[in-house]
Design a protein around this motif. Structure first.
Motif, short mmCIF file in Angstrom:
data_model
loop_
_atom_site.label_atom_id
_atom_site.label_comp_id
_atom_site.label_asym_id
_atom_site.label_seq_id
_atom_site.Cartn_x
_atom_site.Cartn_y
_atom_site.Cartn_z
N GLU A 138 0.83 -1.21 0.00
CA GLU A 138 0.00 0.00 0.00
C GLU A 138 0.86 1.26 0.00
O GLU A 138 0.57 2.24 -0.70
CB GLU A 138 -0.91 -0.02 1.23
CG GLU A 138 -2.00 1.03 1.19
CD GLU A 138 -2.96 0.91 2.36
OE1 GLU A 138 -3.70 1.88 2.58
OE2 GLU A 138 -2.97 -0.13 3.04
N LYS A 139 1.96 1.25 0.75
CA LYS A 139 2.85 2.41 0.79
C LYS A 139 3.45 2.68 -0.58
O LYS A 139 3.56 3.83 -1.01
CB LYS A 139 3.98 2.18 1.81
CG LYS A 139 3.53 2.19 3.24
CD LYS A 139 4.69 1.92 4.16
CE LYS A 139 4.23 1.83 5.60
NZ LYS A 139 5.33 1.47 6.50
N ALA A 140 3.87 1.61 -1.27
CA ALA A 140 4.49 1.77 -2.58
C ALA A 140 3.47 2.31 -3.59
O ALA A 140 3.81 3.16 -4.42
CB ALA A 140 5.04 0.43 -3.07
N ALA A 162 2.94 6.00 -2.83
CA ALA A 162 4.11 6.78 -3.27
C ALA A 162 4.09 6.96 -4.78
O ALA A 162 4.43 8.03 -5.30
CB ALA A 162 5.39 6.09 -2.81
N ALA A 163 3.70 5.92 -5.50
CA ALA A 163 3.63 6.01 -6.96
C ALA A 163 2.55 7.00 -7.39
O ALA A 163 2.73 7.76 -8.35
CB ALA A 163 3.35 4.63 -7.55
N ARG A 164 1.43 7.02 -6.66
CA ARG A 164 0.36 7.99 -6.98
C ARG A 164 0.84 9.42 -6.77
O ARG A 164 0.57 10.31 -7.57
CB ARG A 164 -0.87 7.73 -6.08
CG ARG A 164 -1.69 6.56 -6.50
CD ARG A 164 -2.98 6.49 -5.68
NE ARG A 164 -3.73 5.30 -6.05
CZ ARG A 164 -4.30 4.46 -5.20
NH1 ARG A 164 -4.21 4.68 -3.90
NH2 ARG A 164 -4.95 3.42 -5.63
N ARG A 165 1.56 9.67 -5.65
CA ARG A 165 2.05 11.01 -5.36
C ARG A 165 3.06 11.48 -6.41
O ARG A 165 3.09 12.64 -6.77
CB ARG A 165 2.72 11.05 -3.98
CG ARG A 165 1.71 11.11 -2.84
CD ARG A 165 2.37 11.45 -1.53
NE ARG A 165 3.32 10.42 -1.08
CZ ARG A 165 2.98 9.33 -0.38
NH1 ARG A 165 1.73 9.16 -0.02
NH2 ARG A 165 3.88 8.46 -0.03
N SER A 166 3.90 10.53 -6.89
CA SER A 166 4.92 10.92 -7.86
C SER A 166 4.34 11.05 -9.26
O SER A 166 5.03 11.51 -10.17
CB SER A 166 6.07 9.92 -7.86
OG SER A 166 5.61 8.66 -8.33
N GLY A 167 3.10 10.63 -9.47
CA GLY A 167 2.45 10.78 -10.77
C GLY A 167 2.72 9.63 -11.72
O GLY A 167 2.47 9.73 -12.91
N ALA A 168 3.25 8.51 -11.20
CA ALA A 168 3.52 7.36 -12.05
C ALA A 168 2.22 6.70 -12.47
O ALA A 168 1.19 6.84 -11.82
CB ALA A 168 4.40 6.36 -11.30
N GLU A 169 2.27 5.99 -13.59
CA GLU A 169 1.07 5.29 -14.08
C GLU A 169 0.80 4.07 -13.22
O GLU A 169 1.71 3.32 -12.89
CB GLU A 169 1.29 4.84 -15.53
CG GLU A 169 1.10 5.94 -16.54
CD GLU A 169 1.11 5.38 -17.96
OE1 GLU A 169 0.56 4.28 -18.17
OE2 GLU A 169 1.66 6.04 -18.82
#
Length: 139
Positions: free
Chosen positions: A26-28, A31-38
């Motif tokens: 869930e943390k990963a 973090a991906a959502r915050r960085s804007g990754a797909e």
């Protein structure tokens, strides 16, 4: 003399790419959502349930219900238990003394004399040797 030189090139050490288990964490994901990754989300069929494992057992339960074989271990015969008891009493031995002579636990002798034991030819051979009589077959 040998030419001594040092290698001064920089060495860069990087972390490994996240494993599949870490990618699902869930943390990963946050973090991906915050960085804007797909992010790709897939709905898996039967995910989180154990239905696939239990559906195959329905086929075997009918076979088990139809099973009529009686599966039981062979027990000491009535003749053998009487022969052991008679030979032991003729030698004036207790079950514990006989067990000690054949290097077995007293419980083993008790099980043979009560007919509950599963016959073991090695133990019967020890009993025959110590008691000085033939217990199997004809005397």
């Amino acid at each position: 003399m040998a030419d001594l030189r040092q290698d001064w090139e920089p060495v860069v050490v990087r972390k490994k790419a996240p494993t599949s288990g870490a990618k699902k964490d869930e943390k990963a994901v946050n973090a991906a959502r915050r960085s804007g990754a797909e992010l790709e989300t897939i709905k898996k069929f039967n995910a989180g349930s154990n239905k696939a494992a239990t559906s195959a057992t329905g086929l075997n339960t009918k076979r088990l219900d139809d099973e009529t074989d009686v599966l039981a271990h062979e027990k000491v015969s009535g003749e053998l238990k009487k022969n052991i008891m008679q030979a032991r009493l003729d030698k004036k031995l207790t079950q514990a003394q006989l067990a000690q002579l054949i290097n077995e636990k007293p419980q083993i002798v008790q099980e043979y004399e009560s007919g509950k034991a599963i016959p073991n030819q090695q133990i019967i051979a020890k009993l025959e040797r110590i008691l000085g009589t033939k217990l199997r077959g004809k005397k």
